[in-house]
Design a protein around this motif. Sequence first.
Motif, PDB file in Angstrom:
ATOM      1  N   PHE A   1      -6.136  -0.524  -6.999  1.00  0.00           N
ATOM      2  CA  PHE A   1      -7.087   0.424  -6.427  1.00  0.00           C
ATOM      3  C   PHE A   1      -6.384   1.723  -6.047  1.00  0.00           C
ATOM      4  CE2 PHE A   1      -8.351  -3.874  -4.969  1.00  0.00           C
ATOM      5  CZ  PHE A   1      -9.551  -4.002  -5.675  1.00  0.00           C
ATOM      6  N   TYR A   2      -7.084   2.829  -6.273  1.00  0.00           N
ATOM      7  CA  TYR A   2      -6.673   4.112  -5.709  1.00  0.00           C
ATOM      8  C   TYR A   2      -7.753   4.508  -4.718  1.00  0.00           C
ATOM      9  CZ  TYR A   2      -5.528   9.017  -5.074  1.00  0.00           C
ATOM     10  OH  TYR A   2      -5.194  10.226  -4.522  1.00  0.00           O
ATOM     11  N   MET A   3      -7.364   4.726  -3.455  1.00  0.00           N
ATOM     12  CA  MET A   3      -8.308   5.032  -2.380  1.00  0.00           C
ATOM     13  C   MET A   3      -8.048   6.436  -1.862  1.00  0.00           C
ATOM     14  SD  MET A   3      -8.164   1.388  -0.341  1.00  0.00           S
ATOM     15  CE  MET A   3      -8.516  -0.154  -1.207  1.00  0.00           C
ATOM     16  N   ASN A   4      -9.111   7.194  -1.642  1.00  0.00           N
ATOM     17  CA  ASN A   4      -8.962   8.594  -1.249  1.00  0.00           C
ATOM     18  C   ASN A   4     -10.126   9.049  -0.389  1.00  0.00           C
ATOM     19  OD1 ASN A   4     -10.286   8.531  -4.179  1.00  0.00           O
ATOM     20  ND2 ASN A   4     -11.108  10.300  -3.081  1.00  0.00           N
ATOM     21  N   GLY A   5     -10.003  10.274   0.118  1.00  0.00           N
ATOM     22  CA  GLY A   5     -11.076  10.941   0.832  1.00  0.00           C
ATOM     23  C   GLY A   5     -11.416  12.228   0.114  1.00  0.00           C
ATOM     24  N   HIS A   6     -11.388  13.347   0.848  1.00  0.00           N
ATOM     25  CA  HIS A   6     -11.587  14.711   0.349  1.00  0.00           C
ATOM     26  C   HIS A   6     -13.054  15.011   0.076  1.00  0.00           C
ATOM     27  CE1 HIS A   6     -10.221  18.579  -0.854  1.00  0.00           C
ATOM     28  NE2 HIS A   6     -10.444  18.425  -2.135  1.00  0.00           N
ATOM     29  N   ASP A   7     -13.679  14.331  -0.857  1.00  0.00           N
ATOM     30  CA  ASP A   7     -15.120  14.482  -1.006  1.00  0.00           C
ATOM     31  C   ASP A   7     -15.794  13.689   0.105  1.00  0.00           C
ATOM     32  OD1 ASP A   7     -15.671  16.272  -3.050  1.00  0.00           O
ATOM     33  OD2 ASP A   7     -15.344  14.780  -4.619  1.00  0.00           O
ATOM     34  N   HIS A   8     -16.765  14.317   0.778  1.00  0.00           N
ATOM     35  CA  HIS A   8     -17.384  13.714   1.961  1.00  0.00           C
ATOM     36  C   HIS A   8     -18.509  12.778   1.535  1.00  0.00           C
ATOM     37  CE1 HIS A   8     -15.862  17.238   4.679  1.00  0.00           C
ATOM     38  NE2 HIS A   8     -14.917  16.690   3.942  1.00  0.00           N
ATOM     39  N   CYS A   9     -18.108  11.680   0.934  1.00  0.00           N
ATOM     40  CA  CYS A   9     -19.052  10.736   0.366  1.00  0.00           C
ATOM     41  C   CYS A   9     -18.376   9.373   0.256  1.00  0.00           C
ATOM     42  CB  CYS A   9     -19.518  11.196  -1.019  1.00  0.00           C
ATOM     43  SG  CYS A   9     -18.164  11.324  -2.234  1.00  0.00           S
ATOM     44  N   LEU A  10     -19.119   8.415  -0.260  1.00  0.00           N
ATOM     45  CA  LEU A  10     -18.593   7.105  -0.611  1.00  0.00           C
ATOM     46  C   LEU A  10     -18.848   6.907  -2.102  1.00  0.00           C
ATOM     47  CD1 LEU A  10     -20.169   5.075   2.358  1.00  0.00           C
ATOM     48  CD2 LEU A  10     -17.824   5.973   2.241  1.00  0.00           C
ATOM     49  N   GLU A  11     -17.833   6.449  -2.836  1.00  0.00           N
ATOM     50  CA  GLU A  11     -18.075   6.230  -4.258  1.00  0.00           C
ATOM     51  C   GLU A  11     -17.089   5.237  -4.858  1.00  0.00           C
ATOM     52  OE1 GLU A  11     -17.684   9.835  -6.652  1.00  0.00           O
ATOM     53  OE2 GLU A  11     -16.189  10.627  -5.265  1.00  0.00           O
ATOM     54  N   HIS A  12     -17.510   4.680  -5.991  1.00  0.00           N
ATOM     55  CA  HIS A  12     -16.732   3.683  -6.731  1.00  0.00           C
ATOM     56  C   HIS A  12     -16.815   4.039  -8.209  1.00  0.00           C
ATOM     57  CE1 HIS A  12     -16.719  -0.696  -8.453  1.00  0.00           C
ATOM     58  NE2 HIS A  12     -15.552  -0.094  -8.647  1.00  0.00           N
ATOM     59  N   ILE A  13     -15.650   4.343  -8.783  1.00  0.00           N
ATOM     60  CA  ILE A  13     -15.569   4.747 -10.188  1.00  0.00           C
ATOM     61  C   ILE A  13     -14.508   3.899 -10.882  1.00  0.00           C
ATOM     62  CG2 ILE A  13     -14.991   6.646 -11.764  1.00  0.00           C
ATOM     63  CD1 ILE A  13     -16.010   8.589  -9.685  1.00  0.00           C
TER      64      ILE A  13
ATOM     65  N   ILE B   1       0.854  -1.174   0.000  1.00  0.00           N
ATOM     66  CA  ILE B   1       0.000   0.000   0.000  1.00  0.00           C
ATOM     67  C   ILE B   1       0.896   1.231   0.000  1.00  0.00           C
ATOM     68  CG2 ILE B   1      -1.909   1.170   1.141  1.00  0.00           C
ATOM     69  CD1 ILE B   1      -2.551  -1.503   2.521  1.00  0.00           C
ATOM     70  N   PHE B   2       0.722   2.068  -1.000  1.00  0.00           N
ATOM     71  CA  PHE B   2       1.577   3.225  -1.220  1.00  0.00           C
ATOM     72  C   PHE B   2       0.795   4.490  -0.859  1.00  0.00           C
ATOM     73  CE2 PHE B   2       2.654  -0.253  -3.950  1.00  0.00           C
ATOM     74  CZ  PHE B   2       4.034  -0.299  -3.973  1.00  0.00           C
ATOM     75  N   PHE B   3       1.236   5.164   0.185  1.00  0.00           N
ATOM     76  CA  PHE B   3       0.561   6.363   0.669  1.00  0.00           C
ATOM     77  C   PHE B   3       1.226   7.592   0.045  1.00  0.00           C
ATOM     78  CE2 PHE B   3      -0.419   3.051   3.602  1.00  0.00           C
ATOM     79  CZ  PHE B   3      -1.662   3.357   4.153  1.00  0.00           C
ATOM     80  N   VAL B   4       0.413   8.461  -0.563  1.00  0.00           N
ATOM     81  CA  VAL B   4       0.933   9.593  -1.328  1.00  0.00           C
ATOM     82  C   VAL B   4       0.389  10.908  -0.771  1.00  0.00           C
ATOM     83  CG1 VAL B   4       1.055  10.664  -3.614  1.00  0.00           C
ATOM     84  CG2 VAL B   4       1.101   8.164  -3.402  1.00  0.00           C
TER      85      VAL B   4
ATOM     86  N   ALA C   1       4.135  -7.491  -5.149  1.00  0.00           N
ATOM     87  CA  ALA C   1       2.957  -7.834  -4.364  1.00  0.00           C
ATOM     88  C   ALA C   1       1.801  -8.245  -5.264  1.00  0.00           C
ATOM     89  CB  ALA C   1       2.537  -6.660  -3.490  1.00  0.00           C
ATOM     90  N   LYS C   2       0.956  -9.114  -4.758  1.00  0.00           N
ATOM     91  CA  LYS C   2      -0.215  -9.552  -5.499  1.00  0.00           C
ATOM     92  C   LYS C   2      -1.176  -8.401  -5.751  1.00  0.00           C
ATOM     93  CE  LYS C   2      -2.183 -13.348  -7.177  1.00  0.00           C
ATOM     94  NZ  LYS C   2      -1.492 -14.308  -8.065  1.00  0.00           N
ATOM     95  N   TRP C   3      -1.342  -7.568  -4.740  1.00  0.00           N
ATOM     96  CA  TRP C   3      -2.220  -6.404  -4.844  1.00  0.00           C
ATOM     97  C   TRP C   3      -1.407  -5.136  -4.617  1.00  0.00           C
ATOM     98  CZ3 TRP C   3      -7.106  -7.446  -6.398  1.00  0.00           C
ATOM     99  CH2 TRP C   3      -7.595  -8.740  -6.177  1.00  0.00           C
ATOM    100  N   LYS C   4      -1.615  -4.170  -5.489  1.00  0.00           N
ATOM    101  CA  LYS C   4      -0.956  -2.867  -5.344  1.00  0.00           C
ATOM    102  C   LYS C   4      -2.037  -1.797  -5.183  1.00  0.00           C
ATOM    103  CE  LYS C   4       1.821  -3.302  -9.023  1.00  0.00           C
ATOM    104  NZ  LYS C   4       2.948  -2.997  -9.970  1.00  0.00           N
ATOM    105  N   ILE C   5      -1.963  -1.110  -4.057  1.00  0.00           N
ATOM    106  CA  ILE C   5      -2.969  -0.115  -3.695  1.00  0.00           C
ATOM    107  C   ILE C   5      -2.274   1.211  -3.428  1.00  0.00           C
ATOM    108  CG2 ILE C   5      -4.738   0.510  -2.000  1.00  0.00           C
ATOM    109  CD1 ILE C   5      -5.030  -2.528  -1.437  1.00  0.00           C
ATOM    110  N   VAL C   6      -2.829   2.280  -3.951  1.00  0.00           N
ATOM    111  CA  VAL C   6      -2.304   3.622  -3.690  1.00  0.00           C
ATOM    112  C   VAL C   6      -3.361   4.409  -2.930  1.00  0.00           C
ATOM    113  CG1 VAL C   6      -1.461   5.775  -4.705  1.00  0.00           C
ATOM    114  CG2 VAL C   6      -0.800   3.562  -5.708  1.00  0.00           C
ATOM    115  N   VAL C   7      -2.923   5.117  -1.883  1.00  0.00           N
ATOM    116  CA  VAL C   7      -3.823   5.901  -1.036  1.00  0.00           C
ATOM    117  C   VAL C   7      -3.380   7.361  -1.070  1.00  0.00           C
ATOM    118  CG1 VAL C   7      -4.639   6.291   1.323  1.00  0.00           C
ATOM    119  CG2 VAL C   7      -4.284   3.946   0.498  1.00  0.00           C
TER     120      VAL C   7
END
Length: 332
Positions: free
Chosen positions: A245-257, A158-161, A207-213
């Motif tokens: 996957f790229y995982m983030n916040g900022h917008d005060h919601c839940l979404e999948h695009i 998991i790569f935190f940016v 890694a099997k899974w690569k995730i960026v946050v």
Amino acid sequence: MAYLSGNSFFVYFLFTIIFGLGILHASAELQRFTHTPKSDGSLSFLVLGDWGRRGEYNQSEVAFQMGEVGEKLDIDFVISTGDNFYDDGLTSEHDPNFEESFSKIYTAKSLQKQWYSVLGNHDYRGDAEAQLSPFLRQIDSKWLCLRSFIVDSELAEIFFVDTTPFVQEYFTESEEHNYDWKGIYPPKTYISNLLKDLDMALRESTAKWKIVVGHHAIKSIGHHGDTQELISQLLPILQANNIDFYMNGHDHCLEHINDTKSPIQFLTSGAGSKAWRGDIEETNRKDVNFFYDGQGFMSVQLTQTDAIILFYDVFGKVLHRIISSKELRSSM
């Protein structure tokens, strides 16, 4: 439990001391942490963003449901996507807001695991380096926040940016808000180093899974929408390195695009406290699988073959489910 690999503890210790003195400038070196997965090799964690309001705006209710889900899934850790303390971060490492918005809120036994956190734009409006201080870990050992770093859990990396310095408007709106840019100048050098280090780390990852946050959305239909600086500078690196996957916040919601040019899935979990009903900017995008304009959080379960991702509302109800397979690379 998180451990620093090899001689990294000594390096990290020196890094935090030097960084705290403000000697390092425009550095984006990615510190690496090792987090041991479960005995069967699987991994599970929660993802939360935009939360620190001393329990208000349903923060406490979301925390309660996180505790319930965390126990059910036997989570390994929690990820915070930033905007950890409102409205203007922490004033110092002694700011009582740290305990009032964090330690005294996330009290469930299942949440007493390592929290890996990045900074959001609201965090930069306070003393940003206070959140990076090892002193906070003396107050609450589960807290770990750095600008950019890597968590290696064998099955997943998991790569935190640190995305806030990418956004140009923050450097021009100083009349409205004051940002703590210590350690960032010159920003072009900082961003260049960060992107170079991230690209190298992603290319070397097995890694099997690569995730960026990151804190800011690359793609979103919420209030802030797409972050153009990330689309132009960060997204090409993620696409070239086949992240999942790229995982983030900022917008005060839940979404999948979905990404239209790669298998990347963009997941927003920024609903940890204050949210606004109807705060949606676009409604007809074909790449949007799910959007919810209320409070909640996200869970992630990973195995060698599958990723199961669930979005929950403030009552613990499952709103949306993603199942991705390494063989089929499909989701539903």
